[in-house]
Design an enzyme around this catalytic site. Structure first.
Site, PDB file in Angstrom:
ATOM      1  N   LYS B 112       0.770  -1.268  -0.070  1.00  0.00           N
ATOM      2  CA  LYS B 112      -0.001  -0.138   0.101  1.00  0.00           C
ATOM      3  C   LYS B 112       0.671   1.193  -0.107  1.00  0.00           C
ATOM      4  CE  LYS B 112      -4.039  -1.710  -0.038  1.00  0.00           C
ATOM      5  NZ  LYS B 112      -5.110  -1.624  -0.968  1.00  0.00           N
ATOM      6  N   GLU B 134      -9.792   5.798   3.063  1.00  0.00           N
ATOM      7  CA  GLU B 134     -10.597   4.753   3.538  1.00  0.00           C
ATOM      8  C   GLU B 134      -9.506   3.551   3.707  1.00  0.00           C
ATOM      9  OE1 GLU B 134      -9.776   4.701   0.367  1.00  0.00           O
ATOM     10  OE2 GLU B 134      -9.547   2.767  -0.412  1.00  0.00           O
ATOM     11  N   SER B 401       1.867  -9.692  -0.609  1.00  0.00           N
ATOM     12  CA  SER B 401       1.513  -8.346  -0.662  1.00  0.00           C
ATOM     13  C   SER B 401       1.601  -7.703   0.794  1.00  0.00           C
ATOM     14  CB  SER B 401       0.010  -8.266  -1.045  1.00  0.00           C
ATOM     15  OG  SER B 401      -0.930  -8.855  -0.415  1.00  0.00           O
TER      16      SER B 401
END
Lengths: 265, 429
Positions: B112, B134, B401
């Site tokens: 991210k 969010e 991830s």
């Protein structure tokens, strides 16, 4: 343009006032009660009813309308129920509009929705999250049924953007008074009047102002420069605050009367 | 509105009744992926999206912007992330040669940060002082809060109340980083509702606020921007696998919530038609139970959060609440590019149930010494399927991830472990 909405605005203009447009979600608090409440609004002087189609993700709405549409959905309000509610409103005395986020209309089928709405006596649809760029099939379907397509302009809209929006709009242009979601506010956004002035230079369509109008005094202020005044959350609040349906009917009648007085110039 | 051509567009050709994806010049309008994507937003946001679009396009042509982005990727995020061969784990994957793209080793612990830093630099470039985001699992919220702290920007993160509970560690991290965390109690109290609330804030604050959308969903240009900043994952992996194996992989594998880590990895191999793209969505309790987040297995095309894409919806177009043990995959929509890759057959998507994902989480932990996030565990379970399908000669890259620190409480409950004496484990299984 449907004759009905044009009539509403020209009749208001000829009596030196702005048209009053009132919103409630269909199915709140129940389908039958919402019909009664909206017919009471018409009775008290509302010129056009905006029937809200409850949607699970109302991202343009503030707390009051979120609460009401969640209750309506929990009570089983489907698109068919909404169309049935439209069909039970007093279309002789008011123009009938539907306010819907896009996905329920697309899911129902745009041609089918336009045809069923026309059959129920509906005159137009406000689509707050549909942009003219994505509206091709919708425009074709509504044209065939003489349903007006009402798009929004906002204080942030450039003149170029307003031109593109009004080109897809019929009936009236919905001018969002403020950058924000629906909800009663103590003051109508200062961006509303300049937005109406800019929009008027770019279209001959009537222009109605919504978002944040809740009192007769605010309606009067907006009626001084706009062709229509849209009130939603304030009606929902009346109903939320009322102890029972007779109380809600009385409160809604009182507010509609106050607003109808307010829109006289 | 100015629509510029996409950097890379795709076209769907009907060949004897079959859809095949090509990357030839396209007439597809920018902002769309075939029939998917687009912009379904309140008019008030149109100007901001146009501004973002032009800021993004000028930034990526500006050497000073790109130099700064690359420098931060190296010195702050820790890129390039390694590609790790997982030999012991591979024994459970039909003996295939499994490589892990180690996005878990990035600063903040997931992929991210790649997007958050990119969009934070865009925020600064647009002269805005506040970012909102969010978050589901909290990883995007943490990444955005981190980038905000680094650049001296205000930050507010919207998180569903259910997610603040199951990802409590990340709530504290965001707060330590100086962000305000708003717990969203509307609707299903998960990622979907956090996005609604972030959109509502943005409409009212857009003159000074940038909405850092964390995945490849939302109105154009978000899917394209997030893809751009995540594409570094695929570029690095493509180079790394060729160094390690002397050839391209047979398949690349990722989990798909909104789908940003998957798009990041897939984008490096999009034009390599022999490389299979495999995405794994959350099957929850099982697709047949209705408690899942399997948009491709059980959803249909619709419009949600500003884009046309596959959505879990009922016959009336009302969004159906999703379910997954993984907060980051617990979302009823998916990035529009994935919808297009699905329809064209370029990528293949399957659901992985909670129990299969949790088994993969435990397996990777014990065979490789790497505790993955529960989201990532869905990709690992997928890799086990792909490996068995393709056999021992296959080379497979899995996007690792994110790391699993945030998930230890959920894992402890699931496996019935870790309870110190005297503490009762509620919801134990």
């Amino acid at each position: 343009m449907s004759r009905r909405l044009a009539e509403v605005f020209s009749r208001a203009k000829s009596t030196n006032r702005a048209a009053l447009i009132g919103y409630l979600p269909a199915g709140y608090p129940t389908a039958a009660a919402s019909v009664e409440l909206m017919n009471t609004m018409i009775d008290a002087g509302v010129d056009a009813i905006e029937v809200g189609l409850p949607y699970s993700d109302p991202l343009m709405d503030g707390a009051d309308i979120q609460f009401a549409v969640a209750a309506a959905l929990a009570g089983g309000t489907t698109t068919d129920v909404v169309l049935d509610v439209v069909g039970r409103l007093d279309g002789e005395r008011a123009a009938l509009l539907v306010m819907s986020y896009w996905n329920p209309i697309e899911r129902y089928g745009v041609a089918r929705f336009a045809a069923r709405l026309a059959a129920a006596g509906g005159n137009g649809v406000i689509t707050p999250d549909l942009t003219p760029e994505e509206a091709g099939p919708w425009s074709a379907a509504t044209l065939a049924e003489e349903i007006d397509t009402i798009f929004l302009v906002a204080p942030s809209s450039t003149d170029e953007r307003i031109k593109s929006v009004v080109a897809s709009t019929s009936g009236f242009v919905y001018a969002a008074s403020t950058m924000g979601v629906t909800g009663a506010r103590s003051q109508v956004g200062g961006g509303a009047e300049p937005l109406v002035t800019r929009t008027r230079r770019l279209t001959g369509l009537p222009i109605a102002v919504g978002l944040g109008v809740s009192t007769g005094a605010q309606a009067r202020e907006v009626a001084a420069y706009a062709d229509g005044v849209i009130v939603g959350s304030a009606f929902v609040r009346c109903i939320r605050a009322a102890p029972d349906l007779p109380g809600a009917l009385a409160a809604v009648r009182g507010l509609a009367g106050e607003l109808a007085e307010g829109v006289r110039r | 509105m100015i629509w510029l051509p996409l950097v890379r567009t795709q076209r769907c050709e009907i060949v004897e009744g079959e859809q095949k994806l090509t990357t030839a010049d396209s007439t597809v309008t920018a902002g769309h992926f075939g029939p998917y994507g687009g912009r379904f937003v309140p008019e008030a946001l149109t100007a901001a999206l146009d501004e973002l679009d032009s800021a993004f396009r000028s930034a990526i042509m500006d050497p000073s912007f790109m130099t700064r982005l690359t420098a931060l990727e190296r010195s702050y995020t820790g890129r390039p992330s390694p590609l790790t061969r997982a030999e012991r784990f591979a024994e459970h994957c039909g003996g295939a040669r499994i490589y892990l793209k180690r996005e878990d080793l990035n600063h903040t612990g997931s992929h991210k940060i790649n997007n958050a830093i990119g969009q934070a630099l865009l925020t600064e470039r647009m002269g805005k002082s506040r970012m909102i985001a969010e978050t589901g699992a909290g990883q995007h919220g943490v990444a955005t809060a981190t980038a905000a702290a680094l650049l001296g920007l205000e930050c507010t993160v919207f998180m569903g109340e259910e997610d603040t509970r199951r990802q409590a560690l990340n709530v504290v991290r965001m707060q330590l980083l100086g962000a305000e965390v708003i717990s969203v109690t509307a609707g299903s109290r998960t990622l979907k509702d956090a996005i609604n609330e972030a959109m509502r804030d943005w409409v009212a604050s857009v003159d000074r606020t940038h909405y850092v959308l964390g995945t490849v969903t939302g109105p154009a240009p978000f899917p394209e921007i997030v893809r751009y900043f995540q594409a570094v994952v695929g570029r690095e992996a493509r180079d790394q696998i060729q160094l390690a194996e002397g050839r391209l992989p047979d398949a690349v594998v990722a989990c798909v919530g909104g789908g940003s880590n998957a798009i990041g990895l897939f984008s490096g191999f999009m034009d390599d038609v022999d490389v299979q793209l495999r995405g794994y969505e959350a099957g929850g309790d099982g697709v047949e139970t209705g408690r899942h987040a399997a948009r491709f297995a059980a959803g249909s095309p619709g419009v949600l959060h500003g884009a046309r894409t596959y959505v879990m919806q009922d016959e009336w177009g009302q969004t159906i609440a999703s379910h997954s043990i993984s907060a980051g995959l617990d979302y009823p929509g998916v990035g529009p590019e994935h919808s297009w890759l699905h329809d064209t057959g370029r990528a293949k998507y399957e659901p992985i149930n909670d129990d299969e994902a949790m088994a993969a989480l435990a397996l990777l932990s014990r065979t490789e010494g790497i505790i993955p996030a529960i989201e990532t565990a869905h990709a690992l379970a997928g890799a086990m399927r792909v490996g068995r399908e393709l056999g021992p000669t296959a080379v497979i890259i899995v996007n690792l991830s994110g790391r699993g620190d945030k998930d230890v409480a959920t894992a402890a409950r699931w496996f019935g472990i870790g309870a110190p004496a005297g503490i009762e484990m509620a919801e134990g299984r």
